[in-house]
Design a protein around this motif. Structure first.
Motif, PDB file in Angstrom:
ATOM      1  N   CYS A  35      16.074   4.408   6.053  1.00  0.00           N
ATOM      2  CA  CYS A  35      15.780   4.420   4.621  1.00  0.00           C
ATOM      3  C   CYS A  35      14.350   3.933   4.390  1.00  0.00           C
ATOM      4  O   CYS A  35      13.979   2.842   4.832  1.00  0.00           O
ATOM      5  CB  CYS A  35      16.737   3.488   3.883  1.00  0.00           C
ATOM      6  SG  CYS A  35      18.369   4.183   3.772  1.00  0.00           S
ATOM      7  N   ASN A  73      12.819   8.721   4.569  1.00  0.00           N
ATOM      8  CA  ASN A  73      12.639   9.262   3.218  1.00  0.00           C
ATOM      9  C   ASN A  73      11.660   8.392   2.424  1.00  0.00           C
ATOM     10  O   ASN A  73      11.434   7.230   2.747  1.00  0.00           O
ATOM     11  CB  ASN A  73      13.975   9.315   2.472  1.00  0.00           C
ATOM     12  CG  ASN A  73      14.505   7.940   2.149  1.00  0.00           C
ATOM     13  OD1 ASN A  73      14.569   7.078   3.017  1.00  0.00           O
ATOM     14  ND2 ASN A  73      14.840   7.710   0.893  1.00  0.00           N
ATOM     15  N   TRP A 212      20.239   7.933  -6.438  1.00  0.00           N
ATOM     16  CA  TRP A 212      19.531   7.435  -5.258  1.00  0.00           C
ATOM     17  C   TRP A 212      20.204   7.856  -3.951  1.00  0.00           C
ATOM     18  O   TRP A 212      19.538   8.293  -3.003  1.00  0.00           O
ATOM     19  CB  TRP A 212      19.436   5.908  -5.362  1.00  0.00           C
ATOM     20  CG  TRP A 212      18.846   5.204  -4.202  1.00  0.00           C
ATOM     21  CD1 TRP A 212      17.849   5.672  -3.377  1.00  0.00           C
ATOM     22  CD2 TRP A 212      19.188   3.909  -3.714  1.00  0.00           C
ATOM     23  NE1 TRP A 212      17.553   4.720  -2.421  1.00  0.00           N
ATOM     24  CE2 TRP A 212      18.364   3.635  -2.602  1.00  0.00           C
ATOM     25  CE3 TRP A 212      20.117   2.937  -4.119  1.00  0.00           C
ATOM     26  CZ2 TRP A 212      18.442   2.434  -1.899  1.00  0.00           C
ATOM     27  CZ3 TRP A 212      20.182   1.753  -3.424  1.00  0.00           C
ATOM     28  CH2 TRP A 212      19.347   1.506  -2.315  1.00  0.00           C
ATOM     29  N   ASP A 216      19.155  10.893   0.466  1.00  0.00           N
ATOM     30  CA  ASP A 216      19.179  10.712   1.926  1.00  0.00           C
ATOM     31  C   ASP A 216      20.080  11.732   2.610  1.00  0.00           C
ATOM     32  O   ASP A 216      19.727  12.282   3.649  1.00  0.00           O
ATOM     33  CB  ASP A 216      19.670   9.301   2.288  1.00  0.00           C
ATOM     34  CG  ASP A 216      18.658   8.234   1.916  1.00  0.00           C
ATOM     35  OD1 ASP A 216      17.605   8.595   1.371  1.00  0.00           O
ATOM     36  OD2 ASP A 216      18.921   7.056   2.165  1.00  0.00           O
ATOM     37  N   HIS A 241      24.696   1.527  -0.891  1.00  0.00           N
ATOM     38  CA  HIS A 241      23.913   2.706  -0.523  1.00  0.00           C
ATOM     39  C   HIS A 241      24.463   3.475   0.688  1.00  0.00           C
ATOM     40  O   HIS A 241      24.730   4.674   0.611  1.00  0.00           O
ATOM     41  CB  HIS A 241      22.456   2.270  -0.283  1.00  0.00           C
ATOM     42  CG  HIS A 241      21.510   3.386  -0.036  1.00  0.00           C
ATOM     43  ND1 HIS A 241      21.455   4.501  -0.836  1.00  0.00           N
ATOM     44  CD2 HIS A 241      20.582   3.582   0.939  1.00  0.00           C
ATOM     45  CE1 HIS A 241      20.521   5.320  -0.366  1.00  0.00           C
ATOM     46  NE2 HIS A 241      19.987   4.786   0.716  1.00  0.00           N
ATOM     47  N   GLU A 245      26.486   7.100   1.093  1.00  0.00           N
ATOM     48  CA  GLU A 245      26.013   8.209   1.936  1.00  0.00           C
ATOM     49  C   GLU A 245      27.144   8.770   2.790  1.00  0.00           C
ATOM     50  O   GLU A 245      27.301   9.986   2.918  1.00  0.00           O
ATOM     51  CB  GLU A 245      24.892   7.731   2.861  1.00  0.00           C
ATOM     52  CG  GLU A 245      23.550   7.600   2.199  1.00  0.00           C
ATOM     53  CD  GLU A 245      22.467   7.346   3.247  1.00  0.00           C
ATOM     54  OE1 GLU A 245      22.445   8.048   4.263  1.00  0.00           O
ATOM     55  OE2 GLU A 245      21.668   6.425   3.044  1.00  0.00           O
TER      56      GLU A 245
HETATM   57 ZN   LIG Z   1      18.308   5.263   1.821  1.00  0.00          ZN
END
Ligand SMILES: [Zn+2]
Length: 308
Positions: A35, A73, A212, A216, A241, A245
């Motif tokens: 990240c 990213n 957000w 990714d 986060h 994902e």
């Molecule tokens: Zn990330």
């Protein structure tokens, strides 16, 4: 034999990559994603800690003969960017480009030069929209008043990385996702419908911008496919986060695990408190380097036992 501590299993595991490079011994190709920054300010030495660790790790793997694709990213659209741009009276795009440049300059000054590709979120809007659409088609996502949300109750393994139940997950939800009309408190936003004056992109669900977590997985699917070897980041990203994902990608692919090895770095602490922007106890990489050469910072980070 290389062993790595995997956050998913909470154990040290033998590292064995998923794919092989043509003509090379088996298990030598490594796809790794870390990240990257949200570019709205100068990075501090807490950020440097994470990026120096992964830089050294990738260099170590390459030295051992692994062919590593290191993808990172750059979050260049986000609430913080929009707010900071408003303060500075420039466009969010201009602000993001400015701090992306500063970030890359700082990385260069620390000799963090192992990243194969930096991927800007806004260069992957098509891929992001495609993932949101497929999540809607598979009923993992739904439309609420202000955007498209992921329904965490539909993904039966939600919480497996952070080891939280759905209820605990709901308590940990970030404030930005507390919109009305959500099915579960822990549901997170995949696509935010635009408010006046905000940057926006056209999509089948209306003009808006990506949440957000989805950037990714969209970037990773494009470069690696549904499954890859290593995902890294700082420890505070585990929840929500990285959990989000996993929920997105594994729901899309019906394949598990999305990532074989999860590696998380610790925080840089100042008097027992995490160094962070919000606490105001940070030292920028730039200020640090006014006093000490970059090697001091690299040594300071790498002498610690970061691969526990
Ligand atoms: Zn990330």
């Amino acid at each position: 034999m290389l062993k790595i501590y995997n956050t998913l299993s909470r154990k040290k595991e033998i590292f064995s990559p998923l794919r092989q490079v043509r003509g090379k011994p088996k298990g030598k190709k490594v796809n790794l994603f870390v990240c990257g920054p949200t570019v709205y300010d100068f990075p501090h030495i807490g950020h440097a800690r994470t990026y120096v660790v992964f830089d050294a790790f990738v260099k170590f793997l390459r030295q051992k003969g692994f062919k590593v694709f290191y993808l990172q990213n750059i979050t260049d659209i986000d609430d913080k960017i929009i707010d900071r741009a408003k303060e500075k009276k420039i466009t969010p795009k201009k602000l993001a480009l400015l701090f992306e440049k500063e970030y890359l300059k700082d990385m260069k000054s620390l000799k963090v030069d192992s990243v194969t590709k930096y991927a800007r979120a806004t260069d992957y809007i098509k891929e992001i929209i495609s993932q949101v659409k497929r999540l809607l088609d598979k009923s993992f996502a739904y439309q609420a008043k202000d955007g498209i949300y992921y329904d965490i109750s539909k993904f039966k393994n939600y919480g497996k990385l952070a080891r939280r139940t759905i209820l605990q997950a709901e308590d940990g939800v970030c404030r930005i996702d507390q919109a009305k009309g959500k099915r579960n408190r822990g549901d997170f936003c995949l696509w935010k419908l635009s408010k006046n004056g905000e940057p926006k992109w056209e999509s089948p669900f209306g003009w808006g911008r990506p949440g957000w977590h989805i950037e990714d997985t969209a970037i990773c699917e494009k470069h690696f496919g549904f499954q890859y070897d290593i995902h890294g980041g700082a420890r505070d990203l585990i929840f929500p986060h990285h959990e989000a994902e996993i929920a997105q990608m594994e729901a899309l692919s019906d394949k598990s695990p999305m990532v074989k090895h999860w590696i998380h770095t610790g925080f840089l602490t100042v008097s027992d408190k995490k160094m962070s922007k919000s606490l105001g106890n940070f030292i920028t990489i730039r200020d640090f380097q006014k006093k000490y050469p970059y090697r001091v910072l690299r040594l300071f980070v790498l002498k610690r036992r970061v691969y526990k």
